[in-house]
Enzyme design. Sequence first.
Site, PDB file in Angstrom:
ATOM      1  N   THR A 265       0.817  -1.257  -0.002  1.00  0.00           N
ATOM      2  CA  THR A 265      -0.097  -0.063  -0.084  1.00  0.00           C
ATOM      3  C   THR A 265       0.816   1.113  -0.037  1.00  0.00           C
ATOM      4  O   THR A 265       2.032   1.328   0.570  1.00  0.00           O
ATOM      5  CB  THR A 265      -1.102   0.125   1.271  1.00  0.00           C
ATOM      6  OG1 THR A 265      -1.929  -1.166   0.984  1.00  0.00           O
ATOM      7  CG2 THR A 265      -1.750   1.357   1.253  1.00  0.00           C
ATOM      8  N   PHE A 267       1.127   5.315   0.881  1.00  0.00           N
ATOM      9  CA  PHE A 267       0.461   6.249   1.516  1.00  0.00           C
ATOM     10  C   PHE A 267       1.238   7.730   1.286  1.00  0.00           C
ATOM     11  O   PHE A 267       2.466   7.830   0.880  1.00  0.00           O
ATOM     12  CB  PHE A 267       0.640   6.066   3.067  1.00  0.00           C
ATOM     13  CG  PHE A 267       0.551   4.739   3.549  1.00  0.00           C
ATOM     14  CD1 PHE A 267      -0.998   4.737   4.251  1.00  0.00           C
ATOM     15  CD2 PHE A 267       1.180   3.602   3.313  1.00  0.00           C
ATOM     16  CE1 PHE A 267      -1.315   3.457   5.048  1.00  0.00           C
ATOM     17  CE2 PHE A 267       0.580   2.418   3.582  1.00  0.00           C
ATOM     18  CZ  PHE A 267      -0.492   2.309   4.576  1.00  0.00           C
TER      19      PHE A 267
END
Length: 364
Positions: A265, A267
């Site tokens: 992921t 960010f």
Amino acid sequence: MSERPDDPEWRLHEYRAQIDALDEQIQALIADRARAAQAIARVKEACGDPVFYRPERERQVLARVRARHQGPLSEDDVLRIFREIMGACLALEQALTVAYFGPEGSFTEGALRKHFGGAVAALPQATIAEVFRAVTAKTADFGVVPVENSAEGIVNHTHDLLMRSPLVIVGEVVLRIHHQLLSRAPGLDEIERVAAHPQALAQCRAWIERHLRDCEQVAVSNNAEAARRAASEPRLAAIASREAAAHWGLPILAANIEDAPDNATRFFVIGRHAVGPSGQDKTSLLLTAPHTPGSLHALLEPFARRGISLLRIESRPAQRALWEYVFFVDIAGHEKDPVIEEALAELERRGGVVRRLGSYPQAL
């Protein structure tokens, strides 16, 4: 004790003495570094410079650490050690508060700790919008929000808020996502329900089908909430992080159950001030064009003609009129690079709307 060099006990004693001497040198050097950081803070105060945290400078320091790395520790371990030292020294200059999406033990908190280290004050927020509000209202110096997952795609809410917010992107973090199955149940056969954020359930779909086929799947707001529930419901299992397992004192019944081993992921770190060039940067843009044939090509052509690498493009409804879209574009380089300034100026002359969401160091 024997003093023969070929005696194991003697060699063990010598190596321990060597480690003790090295520890003393390391501690003295860290203290010297901290005093240098305090001196920098005094110079900045005298010059009236309010910005103590410089992501571009930190990126340059860590890049040099990586270039010098020769083992035997892993590169990730060495970078993490230096990031903690840098974070602790920065705290002597200025105490930072960083807002993040999710409760303690969430992956976003993990991204925060990876980027800032453990010396900052972490401020959990219930929603991504509250992270933006905390930074805008100066309750927090920076915020950390998820922007995209390699398996599940973009986080729409983050993109929608970037469209409306005056904040800028000042950094990015890429975190490998490893999902753990947490429960107080003695074994998989005792589990009746499995809880997680819908994305986590999707990322572990094949594993759940193989091992927990008959279990009810419970979608919750985030994985840390699933862990909280698992702490008090013995027949419920949570899919969450190792940090959540430690926070709630939950056993890990199965480790790394994600279907894609390279699941990650990305960010964004958001702040109120633009970041200078680090030498290895990205720039995020929001572009709009009229709803006519060839309009997307016209948006991208000035970058292609100048050899500017396009790293990502996503479209979102413009929220103004039906079937109108905006484009989120990431390009390689800093907005102050002359070639990028030329491309953006050309787009603006053509009448396109160009909003600079931020230039920031690429994640190591």
